[in-house]
Design an enzyme around this catalytic site. Structure first.
Site, PDB file in Angstrom:
ATOM      1  N   HIS A  42       0.764  -1.084   0.124  1.00  0.00           N
ATOM      2  CA  HIS A  42      -0.042   0.042   0.073  1.00  0.00           C
ATOM      3  C   HIS A  42       0.852   1.037   0.209  1.00  0.00           C
ATOM      4  O   HIS A  42       1.564   1.618   0.933  1.00  0.00           O
ATOM      5  CB  HIS A  42      -1.042  -0.076   1.205  1.00  0.00           C
ATOM      6  CG  HIS A  42      -1.909   1.292   1.382  1.00  0.00           C
ATOM      7  ND1 HIS A  42      -2.656   1.434   0.317  1.00  0.00           N
ATOM      8  CD2 HIS A  42      -1.894   2.281   2.228  1.00  0.00           C
ATOM      9  CE1 HIS A  42      -3.294   2.659   0.469  1.00  0.00           C
ATOM     10  NE2 HIS A  42      -2.746   2.933   1.644  1.00  0.00           N
ATOM     11  N   ASP A  44       0.966   5.295  -0.359  1.00  0.00           N
ATOM     12  CA  ASP A  44       0.220   6.358  -0.171  1.00  0.00           C
ATOM     13  C   ASP A  44       0.770   7.414  -1.054  1.00  0.00           C
ATOM     14  O   ASP A  44       2.028   7.625  -1.016  1.00  0.00           O
ATOM     15  CB  ASP A  44       0.226   6.861   1.090  1.00  0.00           C
ATOM     16  CG  ASP A  44      -0.818   6.184   1.965  1.00  0.00           C
ATOM     17  OD1 ASP A  44      -2.114   6.142   1.427  1.00  0.00           O
ATOM     18  OD2 ASP A  44      -0.385   5.941   3.274  1.00  0.00           O
ATOM     19  N   ASP A 158      -7.718   1.368   1.834  1.00  0.00           N
ATOM     20  CA  ASP A 158      -7.366   2.188   3.155  1.00  0.00           C
ATOM     21  C   ASP A 158      -8.319   3.597   3.015  1.00  0.00           C
ATOM     22  O   ASP A 158      -8.382   4.240   3.923  1.00  0.00           O
ATOM     23  CB  ASP A 158      -6.006   2.719   2.811  1.00  0.00           C
ATOM     24  CG  ASP A 158      -5.641   3.212   4.307  1.00  0.00           C
ATOM     25  OD1 ASP A 158      -6.069   3.002   5.253  1.00  0.00           O
ATOM     26  OD2 ASP A 158      -4.510   4.216   4.347  1.00  0.00           O
ATOM     27  N   HIS A 407      -6.561   9.407  -0.738  1.00  0.00           N
ATOM     28  CA  HIS A 407      -7.197   9.411   0.562  1.00  0.00           C
ATOM     29  C   HIS A 407      -6.465  10.138   1.579  1.00  0.00           C
ATOM     30  O   HIS A 407      -7.168  10.194   2.724  1.00  0.00           O
ATOM     31  CB  HIS A 407      -7.908   8.267   0.655  1.00  0.00           C
ATOM     32  CG  HIS A 407      -6.480   7.014   0.887  1.00  0.00           C
ATOM     33  ND1 HIS A 407      -6.157   6.166  -0.159  1.00  0.00           N
ATOM     34  CD2 HIS A 407      -5.734   6.674   2.003  1.00  0.00           C
ATOM     35  CE1 HIS A 407      -4.927   5.545   0.166  1.00  0.00           C
ATOM     36  NE2 HIS A 407      -4.828   5.984   1.406  1.00  0.00           N
TER      37      HIS A 407
HETATM   38 ZN   LIG Z   1      -3.210   4.973   2.688  1.00  0.00          ZN
END
Ligand SMILES: [Zn+2]
Ligand SMILES: *[C@@H]1O[C@H](CO)[C@@H](O)[C@H](O)[C@H]1NC(C)=O
Ligand SMILES: *[C@@H]1O[C@H](CO)[C@@H](O)[C@H](O)[C@H]1NC(C)=O
Ligand SMILES: *[C@@H]1O[C@H](CO)[C@@H](O)[C@H](O)[C@H]1NC(C)=O
Ligand SMILES: *[C@@H]1O[C@H](CO)[C@@H](O)[C@H](O)[C@H]1NC(C)=O
Ligand SMILES: *[C@@H]1O[C@H](CO)[C@@H](O)[C@H](O)[C@H]1NC(C)=O
Length: 953
Positions: A42, A44, A158, A407
């Site tokens: 994951h 970001d 997420d 997000h």
């Molecule tokens: Zn995230």
């Protein structure tokens, strides 16, 4: 060497391999428990670190080492998610590596999941930007990796709760499934108990093609099962299979894992379960992950373990392959999965953990994002009608908008330096796009290749716009909607009296007022003391009108009090709004500003008031000052030195009343508690606990106080737990009186109705603490050496629900919402242009479209093709007339080009609709949409249709 390189680069041929997609899925065994292991990382796009710091410190290692590890064993699989990062990585690779990657995509080992530019937020984004960010990502993947890179699943692991519109959008992209973990803790418990964590989700109450298989993770995390994080940054024991080693633990690890999967298998409906094997920026040394997973899989062959009476089988798999396995199973067994029709918002992790703060956190970012979208749509339109190539100076803006949807970006849940980096990125991307837009617009206006040096005036919100500081300047007002609109325009100016002339040579009434507050605290950019307001009347669709401004010595002060149908009354004792008249209805409505005090639980994500009580901002009477001019009448309300409003009614625009608010800097020191400021509207409407909020600016959802439609709601946080995201509006309805009141906004916010007849919208949050250290920063942002000041608007619409034979109130709301989402843009120049104005007004459309349909997208696509999206902007049953099907004839619509061919695509623009085949599910009907009739496109309520159009200029 040279020829070798050429040879290699010519081998980067993108083919439609038969071995990818569902064909590359592992064989699952109907007589076993199949455990789908899904390696993922994951990554970001900014959060604790900026995008670039994540890329250069972490993500480049992830993708690079995964590629190496996949090559070592053809069974291994991995999903690549964030296309923004993939592009950065791809740009750094040589052809040898690129060829390997394409091979791995073509044989299904490297599967693209989601494929958007980012993993967008779902509570605070507008659907137009969501569609754009997927379009950008999917287009890049298609161009770079070919058809095997088309994702089949969404991956929103997420995101802080999940919107229904998002489900609808990903279904229309042609995806078969979506995966996530964040849902209300009570909802999760219930789903696991009832085996409904694999479900079908109906994303739209209007469309027939919006159902999507949804799989909710077993636990509230997307991390490896406990004890099985094999990354070098984890401290879990590796699998040691050397029987001679004193540390041998092979069978024990297999047993532990078997225990885990048995627990999960009890809770899911088929003999397939999904186990995510990854975490944040994991797989930086992919080999160690994969070596251990290889061993784990083999371990279940060496030491067979059972679930009930079935052997447990581990598989390298992916979200798409899990979906296919479940689909095979339910089809073979005619098993009907649960169908969900509401959304997964708000998200609560426990009794205190209501993630309803991020709906409002960092309101300046949330507004700036909408401005970015406004400019992006305009830039794409002007590029398309001017025959510009797809790759141009607008690309950085598309990319920046893709990043802002992330997000931890639009949500305001990042560190303050990361926030500044997002603002810098968006600001410079808009300026760069304007380097293309300015000459194109100038060319249309002048008929030559003159540059007028139009400025975007992005700092108008603090009354700063350099060309309008001159005594003479020119404004091109561009309307991005497909219909004629009239709109108030505001320009920061340095003098009190102006003459404005429109394209027909007429004087335009205008009104000059002092700025809403004194912006002289702003250092390093010059600000103007006044704002000039005028109405840009009848702006042509996808077109502009030119207005020339000249400073004049003095102006007769006109105190006009228009005979508008829309008005409001101010209570003399309190200084607050007392009543509103609109659409033939007069209703008692009051509005006031309050704040919640927040303690250590409230932070960027979470909203938890210290006490369930709100405090007035004003002490006693609100100070009021009437304003009246030829553009609007209104009243300035001063609640406190740090909170002011102007309530306005524009002459000639009966559709709404505007409340402009400005709050800040908020003092946190004197009490050491957070202040979360709300605007509260109180009416006598009988609403029986119900109110309505929009899903990403599209379909409306019914909300009921202290209630959730699909699980038992326990009201531990009576305020925060009732907050819902508002991306465009919140509505109260009195069914008995058939009356309705809506408050629309200019950016994403959160709101609720805590009492019947009342609407509350949060507008600013300052929290000196931060929720459990999640992001490590409080939200107490500084700007220009002081606490941040934020300015925004609400629009009030009131009237009879049905419209009584005229336009319904819902249809009026749709109109206002669109005009506020995509308002006309004022391009300002102080160049001497008067002799060069060949076309003082212009439209890209020969005729305006009818008001229930809109050109959602118009952008350059390939050589001589454009991407064109049409949308029906109403829902079924919203309006007697406007909710009907509508047909647009594209054969002779545009002024600068003619469409010669139309190919209908999936919503993302990457797959011809005829090639898109989605999985069928027992119990769900699959309805085909209407075929094209030449160039006539028919749209049902809420339908969006996407085309690649071949055009001749
Ligand atoms: Zn995230
Ligand atoms: C697992 O189940 C199979 C089939 O029911 C059975 O033959 C086998 O003995 C079981 N093995 C274990 C270890 O329980
Ligand atoms: C008021 O509404 C009526 C009926 O819709 C309309 O004919 C009239 O033009 C409106 N007046 C103004 C000042 O907008
Ligand atoms: C104006 O916009 C900028 C950019 O989004 C933002 O940083 C600033 O806080 C805004 N100012 C006000 C007063 O809203
Ligand atoms: C588009 O046109 C440019 C310039 O004429 C050319 O270099 C390019 O290969 C073309 N691209 C496609 C996809 O046809
Ligand atoms: C969906 O199906 C209904 C009933 O079959 C039909 O009336 C409607 O036009 C369809 N909508 C779309 C968007 O295809």
């Amino acid at each position: 060497m040279y020829s070798l390189l050429v040879l290699l680069s010519t081998t980067l041929v993108l083919t439609h391999s038969q071995n990818c997609g569902y064909n590359s899925c592992p064989q699952w065994d109907p007589n076993a428990l199949n455990v789908h292991l899904v390696p993922h990382s994951h990554d970001d796009l900014g959060w604790l670190k900026t995008v670039d710091k994540y890329y250069f410190q972490d993500v480049q290692n992830v993708i690079g080492s995964v590629i190496g590890a996949l090559k070592q064993n053809p069974d291994r699989k991995f999903i690549q998610v964030e296309t923004a990062f993939f592009k950065k990585w791809w740009d750094h690779q040589n052809d040898l590596v690129k060829r390997d990657v394409i091979k791995l995509v073509n044989n299904g080992q490297l599967e693209i999941s989601n494929g958007g530019w980012s993993m967008n937020d779902e509570a605070t984004v507008n659907y137009q930007s969501t569609i754009d960010q997927y379009t950008l990502g999917l287009r890049y993947l298609e161009d770079t990796l070919g058809p095997c890179a088309r994702p089949k699943s969404a991956w929103a692991i997420d995101t802080f709760g999940h919107s229904r519109e998002q489900a609808s959008i990903v279904a229309q992209l042609g995806f078969d499934s979506t995966f996530f973990m964040r849902l209300d803790y009570r909802d999760r418990e219930k789903r696991l108990k009832e085996k409904t964590a694999d479900l079908l989700w109906q994303g739209s109450q209007n469309l027939n093609n919006s159902n999507i298989f949804t799989s909710v993770f077993y636990r509230g995390t997307y991390s490896y099962p406990d004890g099985f994080c094999f990354d070098i940054v984890c401290n879990d024991e590796p699998i040691i299979d050397d029987a001679n080693s004193p540390d041998y633990n092979y069978e024990e690890k297999v047993d532990d894992f078997a225990d885990f999967v048995r627990g999960q298998a009890d809770k899911y409906p088929t003999n397939n379960i999904f186990v995510a094997m990854g975490d944040d920026v994991r797989y930086q040394a992919a080999w160690t992950n994969f070596l251990n997973i290889d061993r784990l899989i083999k371990g279940f062959e060496l030491f067979p373990r059972n679930y009930t009476n079935k052997p447990i089988k581990l598989l390298y798999s992916s979200p798409a392959c899990y979906t296919k396995a479940v689909n095979d199973y339910v089809t073979a067994n005619n098993y009907k999965l649960e169908v969900k029709t509401d959304d997964f918002l708000p998200y609560a992790t426990d009794g205190y953990g209501y993630w309803s703060g991020f709906y409002v956190s960092r309101p300046a970012t949330k507004r700036f994002e909408r401005i970015g979208n406004n400019f992006l749509q305009i830039a794409k339109q002007i590029a398309a009608v001017s025959n510009q190539p797809y790759e141009n100076k607008i690309t950085p803006l598309k990319e920046a908008m893709g990043v802002i949807q992330h997000h931890d970006a639009i949500t305001g849940t990042e560190k303050q330096d990361v926030l500044k980096d997002y603002h810098r990125m968006l600001y410079s991307a808009i300026e760069e796009a304007n380097e293309l837009v300015d000459p194109l617009l100038s060319t249309i206006i002048s008929g030559t290749d003159d540059h007028f040096q139009f400025k975007t005036c992005l700092m108008s919100n603090i009354s700063s716009c350099s060309p309008s500081r001159s005594n003479k300047f020119t404004v091109a007002v561009y309307n991005p909607l497909s219909r004629v609109v009239s709109s108030p325009i505001e320009i920061p100016v340095s003098a009190k009296a102006w003459s404005i002339v429109d394209p027909d040579g007429n004087e335009v009434a205008n009104q000059v007022e002092s700025t809403i507050i004194d912006f002289s605290y702003v250092n390093n950019v010059p600000t103007s003391p006044y704002t000039c307001y005028f109405i840009a009347k009848d702006l042509p669709p996808l077109g502009y009108k030119i207005f020339t401004f000249t400073k004049v010595e003095s102006r007769r002060s006109e105190l006009t009090f228009g005979n508008s149908n829309t008005s409001f009354e101010i209570d003399e004792d309190s200084g607050l709004i007392k009543s509103i008249t609109m659409n033939g209805v007069t209703m008692d409505v009051s509005q006031d500003l309050y704040y919640y005090k927040s303690g250590s639980y409230s932070g960027a994500y979470i909203f938890v008031p210290l006490v369930n009580e709100k405090f007035r901002v004003a002490e006693g009477k609100v100070k009021t000052t009437p304003i009246s001019g030829s553009v609007y009448q209104g009243v300035v309300q001063e609640f406190a030195p740090w909170a002011k409003q102007i309530v306005k009614v524009y002459h000639g625009d009966d559709s709404h009343i505007e409340i402009e608010w400005i709050v800040g800097p908020i003092d946190l020191v004197s009490e050491n508690v957070g202040k979360e400021v709300v605007s509260v509207f109180t009416t006598s409407l009988k609403t029986e606990g119900n109110f309505y909020t929009d899903s990403n600016g599209r379909e409306m959802l019914k909300r009921t106080r202290n209630y959730r439609p699909t699980f038992d709601y326990t009201n531990e946080e009576p305020i925060a737990g009732n907050y819902h995201p508002i991306t465009s509006r919140i509505v109260l309805k009195d069914e008995e009186k058939a009356l309705e009141l809506a408050v629309l906004n200019d950016r994403a916010q959160g709101g609720t109705s805590l009492k019947d007849g009342q609407v509350e919208i949060m507008i600013q949050r300052n929290c000196p603490h931060n929720d459990f250290g999640r992001v490590g920063d409080s939200i107490n942002d500084q700007e220009y050496g002081q606490g941040v000041i934020t300015r925004g608007r609400h629009y009030i619409v009131l009237g009879p629900t049905s419209g009584n034979g005229v336009k319904s109130l819902a249809a009026i709301q749709r109109d206002v919402a669109q005009r506020k989402l995509l308002p006309p843009w004022a391009f300002v120049t102080n160049q001497e242009v008067s002799q060069r104005l060949k076309n003082t007004q212009f439209s890209s459309l020969k005729v305006p479209l009818s008001e229930n349909v809109q050109i959602l997208t118009l952008e350059p696509w390939n050589n001589s093709t454009i991407l064109l999206r049409l949308e029906h902007i109403l829902e079924r049953n919203e309006d007697e007339n406007l909710s009907q099907e509508v047909t647009v004839d594209l054969s002779d619509l545009f002024t600068t080009f003619t469409i010669t061919k139309l190919v209908e695509m999936t919503l993302g623009g990457n797959i011809p609709l005829e090639e898109s085949v989605r999985l069928k599910w027992p119990g769900l009907e699959n309805v085909q949409s209407k075929k094209l009739d030449g160039f006539k496109v028919t749209l049902a309520p809420m339908q969006i249709r996407t085309f690649v159009a071949t055009v001749v200029y």
